[in-house]
Design an enzyme around this catalytic site. Structure first.
Site, PDB file in Angstrom:
ATOM      1  N   THR A  25       1.411 -14.566  39.297  1.00 51.88           N
ATOM      2  CA  THR A  25       0.070 -15.464  39.501  1.00 51.88           C
ATOM      3  C   THR A  25       0.455 -16.689  39.241  1.00 51.88           C
ATOM      4  O   THR A  25      -0.219 -16.442  37.432  1.00 51.88           O
ATOM      5  CB  THR A  25      -1.068 -14.789  39.604  1.00 51.88           C
ATOM      6  OG1 THR A  25      -1.243 -13.474  40.725  1.00 51.88           O
ATOM      7  CG2 THR A  25      -2.494 -15.738  40.680  1.00 51.88           C
ATOM      8  N   HIS A 174       1.650  -4.675  46.209  1.00 55.56           N
ATOM      9  CA  HIS A 174       0.554  -4.536  44.755  1.00 55.56           C
ATOM     10  C   HIS A 174       0.208  -3.199  44.625  1.00 55.56           C
ATOM     11  O   HIS A 174      -1.357  -3.843  45.956  1.00 55.56           O
ATOM     12  CB  HIS A 174       0.073  -5.845  45.300  1.00 55.56           C
ATOM     13  CG  HIS A 174       0.173  -5.976  43.792  1.00 55.56           C
ATOM     14  ND1 HIS A 174      -0.578  -5.282  42.980  1.00 55.56           N
ATOM     15  CD2 HIS A 174      -0.426  -7.234  42.987  1.00 55.56           C
ATOM     16  CE1 HIS A 174      -0.381  -5.352  41.238  1.00 55.56           C
ATOM     17  NE2 HIS A 174      -0.603  -7.104  41.866  1.00 55.56           N
ATOM     18  N   ASN A 177      -2.263  -3.155  38.741  1.00 57.27           N
ATOM     19  CA  ASN A 177      -3.299  -3.719  38.180  1.00 57.27           C
ATOM     20  C   ASN A 177      -4.143  -3.917  38.687  1.00 57.27           C
ATOM     21  O   ASN A 177      -5.345  -4.956  38.407  1.00 57.27           O
ATOM     22  CB  ASN A 177      -2.385  -4.670  38.189  1.00 57.27           C
ATOM     23  CG  ASN A 177      -1.232  -5.151  37.746  1.00 57.27           C
ATOM     24  OD1 ASN A 177      -0.635  -4.631  37.104  1.00 57.27           O
ATOM     25  ND2 ASN A 177      -1.034  -6.442  37.837  1.00 57.27           N
ATOM     26  N   TYR A 179      -5.971  -3.935  41.806  1.00 57.93           N
ATOM     27  CA  TYR A 179      -6.638  -4.166  42.904  1.00 57.93           C
ATOM     28  C   TYR A 179      -6.533  -3.502  43.980  1.00 57.93           C
ATOM     29  O   TYR A 179      -6.529  -2.055  43.748  1.00 57.93           O
ATOM     30  CB  TYR A 179      -5.399  -5.347  43.199  1.00 57.93           C
ATOM     31  CG  TYR A 179      -5.126  -6.275  41.931  1.00 57.93           C
ATOM     32  CD1 TYR A 179      -6.467  -7.346  42.252  1.00 57.93           C
ATOM     33  CD2 TYR A 179      -4.360  -6.573  41.047  1.00 57.93           C
ATOM     34  CE1 TYR A 179      -6.286  -8.821  41.020  1.00 57.93           C
ATOM     35  CE2 TYR A 179      -4.333  -7.288  40.332  1.00 57.93           C
ATOM     36  CZ  TYR A 179      -5.323  -8.572  39.676  1.00 57.93           C
ATOM     37  OH  TYR A 179      -5.248  -9.258  39.373  1.00 57.93           O
ATOM     38  N   ASN A 234      -8.138  -4.867  34.805  1.00 59.34           N
ATOM     39  CA  ASN A 234      -9.353  -4.361  35.446  1.00 59.34           C
ATOM     40  C   ASN A 234     -10.143  -3.518  35.997  1.00 59.34           C
ATOM     41  O   ASN A 234     -10.421  -3.027  36.551  1.00 59.34           O
ATOM     42  CB  ASN A 234      -9.107  -5.524  37.368  1.00 59.34           C
ATOM     43  CG  ASN A 234      -8.457  -6.167  37.588  1.00 59.34           C
ATOM     44  OD1 ASN A 234      -9.570  -6.967  36.832  1.00 59.34           O
ATOM     45  ND2 ASN A 234      -7.732  -6.676  38.399  1.00 59.34           N
TER      46      ASN A 234
HETATM   47  C1  LIG Z   1       0.395 -15.398  33.900  1.00 58.10           C
HETATM   48  C2  LIG Z   1       0.922 -14.298  35.124  1.00 58.10           C
HETATM   49  C3  LIG Z   1       0.562 -13.787  36.016  1.00 58.10           C
HETATM   50  C4  LIG Z   1       1.337 -12.394  36.518  1.00 58.10           C
HETATM   51  N1  LIG Z   1       0.900 -12.481  37.895  1.00 58.10           N
HETATM   52  C5  LIG Z   1       0.749 -11.285  38.138  1.00 58.10           C
HETATM   53  C6  LIG Z   1       0.514 -11.010  40.196  1.00 58.10           C
HETATM   54  O1  LIG Z   1       0.603 -11.066  40.738  1.00 58.10           O
HETATM   55  N2  LIG Z   1       1.425  -9.600  40.470  1.00 58.10           N
HETATM   56  C7  LIG Z   1       1.518  -8.775  39.651  1.00 58.10           C
HETATM   57  O2  LIG Z   1       1.607  -7.717  39.845  1.00 58.10           O
HETATM   58  N3  LIG Z   1       1.545  -9.150  37.830  1.00 58.10           N
HETATM   59  C8  LIG Z   1       1.090 -10.025  37.435  1.00 58.10           C
HETATM   60  N4  LIG Z   1       1.676 -10.050  36.548  1.00 58.10           N
HETATM   61  C9  LIG Z   1       1.787  -9.085  35.515  1.00 58.10           C
HETATM   62  C10 LIG Z   1       3.289  -9.519  35.145  1.00 58.10           C
HETATM   63  O3  LIG Z   1       4.640  -8.792  36.751  1.00 58.10           O
HETATM   64  C11 LIG Z   1       3.924  -8.296  34.357  1.00 58.10           C
HETATM   65  O4  LIG Z   1       3.770  -7.127  34.660  1.00 58.10           O
HETATM   66  C12 LIG Z   1       3.758  -8.146  32.993  1.00 58.10           C
HETATM   67  O5  LIG Z   1       4.041 -10.220  32.514  1.00 58.10           O
HETATM   68  C13 LIG Z   1       4.418  -8.072  31.666  1.00 58.10           C
HETATM   69  O6  LIG Z   1       5.798  -8.073  31.731  1.00 58.10           O
HETATM   70  P1  LIG Z   1       6.596  -9.048  30.852  1.00 58.10           P
HETATM   71  O7  LIG Z   1       6.174  -8.203  29.336  1.00 58.10           O
HETATM   72  O8  LIG Z   1       8.406  -8.951  31.188  1.00 58.10           O
HETATM   73  O9  LIG Z   1       6.239 -11.152  30.453  1.00 58.10           O
HETATM   74  C14 LIG Z   1       1.540 -11.408  35.826  1.00 58.10           C
HETATM   75  C15 LIG Z   1       1.425 -12.071  34.264  1.00 58.10           C
HETATM   76  C16 LIG Z   1       1.124 -13.300  34.200  1.00 58.10           C
HETATM   77  C17 LIG Z   1       1.743 -13.055  32.160  1.00 58.10           C
END
Ligand SMILES: Cc1cc2nc3c(=O)[nH]c(=O)nc-3n(C[C@H](O)[C@H](O)[C@H](O)COP(=O)(O)O)c2cc1C
Length: 361
Positions: A25, A174, A177, A179, A234
């Site tokens: 996001t 989705h 998290n 939701y 959440n």
């Molecule tokens: C800025 C940001 C926005 C995110 N938006 C979403 C999202 O829209 N949908 C979702 O399922 N997870 C979202 N996440 C979680 C990420 O998809 C991911 O699970 C998380 O960053 C951990 O993975 P990484 O260590 O590779 O960053 C978001 C995380 C971050 C940092």
């Protein structure tokens, strides 16, 4: 590292590598929630991913709860997304749309003063939520009436058809998290006494109904699902995540989904939950491709594939800060550092201006 560069079949697609862009996001779609030029550029820059999963995208006005995130429920949303899918395809990439209903993780400011809906009238105990009118405290949502649930399920099916129309290669439900779907799954947020609450079978019912509707709206080989069995984000909790999510995985086998995507951070990572991970048990139960995510590096991702923990690995923050992450992994080049301050701000800064390798040198 070679493991990351082996091709893999995911539903209807053959991916050239196993490096997936996790849904992120970014809040750049504006108040009308229509994908714009900046978003076209951002996704096009990242098209060398084996698969892009878009940022969470609201499936209906009822599903809203994030300022300036995109939608997929009106014709201009479809037209905007069409430009994104065309740009990604022009670069040889593939892209799934993440389908989002935020349930209780929303606020009346997003709903003309009406309460957001959820399985039960239990407020998130948290820091508050950013709304179009400023930062507000969470409120208790309104519990969905039993007779309202089929119409919510249909929102997912309708959004799926619109995603198909917009040229996506598939959709990701989705279910993670905290939701709406996750709120039905976990007993910290679901205290219903009808057939959508109580037993594990009942709490999984909404997820299965949505999955069936989405698969029915397209085909199973175009549908992925994201779950986060132990993520407390959440204000989520469950009394027995292993029993709940292994049951879900067993039931999901009947659909033949393109993939199951688990966010369960690697041990020691700041997103890691204190208890044991459920992923290893799910791996043994779920028959289709498994994608993992949460704090992986090139090395730990390659090891996860080599050791059979997963078939694909999604990267969130690394992809946010490195449009050419695949090339950097291939060449062993250093990664750009993420700028946390611009994760959710407007405009190109910290969005489309992370340098690619040639410029970084
Ligand atoms: C800025 C940001 C926005 C995110 N938006 C979403 C999202 O829209 N949908 C979702 O399922 N997870 C979202 N996440 C979680 C990420 O998809 C991911 O699970 C998380 O960053 C951990 O993975 P990484 O260590 O590779 O960053 C978001 C995380 C971050 C940092």
């Amino acid at each position: 590292m070679d493991e990351l560069f082996q091709s893999v079949s995911v539903g209807a697609l053959e991916l050239p590598n196993r490096i997936v862009m996790a849904p992120l996001t970014r809040g750049r779609a504006g108040a009308a929630r229509i994908p714009n030029d900046l978003m076209v550029e951002y996704y096009q820059q990242r098209a060398t991913a084996g698969l892009i999963i878009t940022e969470a995208t609201q499936i209906s006005p009822q599903g809203a709860g994030w300022v300036d995130s995109p939608g997929i429920h009106e014709p201009p949303h479809v037209a905007g997304w069409q430009r994104v899918t065309e740009a990604v395809h022009a670069e040889g990439g593939r892209v799934f749309l993440q389908l989002w209903h935020m349930g209780r993780a929303s606020h009346p400011d997003f709903h003309g003063g009406e309460l957001p809906v959820a399985p039960s009238a239990i407020a998130i105990n948290g820091d508050g939520i950013r709304t179009p009118l400023g930062k507000k405290a969470y409120v208790a949502p309104r519990a969905l009436e039993l007779h309202e649930i089929p119409a919510v399920v249909q929102q997912y099916a309708r959004a799926t058809k619109l995603a198909q129309e917009a040229g996506f290669d598939g959709v990701e439900i989705h279910g993670a998290n905290g939701y709406l779907i996750d709120q039905f799954l976990r007993d910290g947020s679901n205290q219903r006494t009808d057939r959508y609450g109580g037993s594990i079978e009942n709490r999984v019912r909404f997820l299965l109904a949505v999955t069936e509707a989405v698969v029915g709206a397209w085909t199973a080989d175009r549908v992925g699902l994201r779950l986060s069995p132990t993520n407390p984000y959440n204000d989520q909790r469950d009394s027995d995540p292993a029993a709940l999510f292994t049951h879900a995985a067993r039931e999901l086998n009947r659909f033949g989904l393109a993939y199951l995507h688990l966010l369960e951070a690697v041990p020691g990572h700041m997103l890691a939950a204190p208890g044991p991970r459920v992923g290893p048990q799910i791996r043994k139960i779920f028959h289709g491709p498994l994608m993992v995510n949460g704090g992986y590096t090139t090395d730990s991702a390659a090891a996860a594939i080599r050791d059979g923990e997963a078939d694909l690995v999604a990267f969130g923050v690394p992809f946010l800060a490195n449009p050419d992450l695949v090339e950097r992994f291939r060449s062993g080049a250093p990664l750009n550092a993420p700028d946390f301050a611009t994760f959710y701000t407007a405009g190109p800064k910290g969005y489309t201006d992370y340098p690619a390798l040639e410029l970084a040198r």
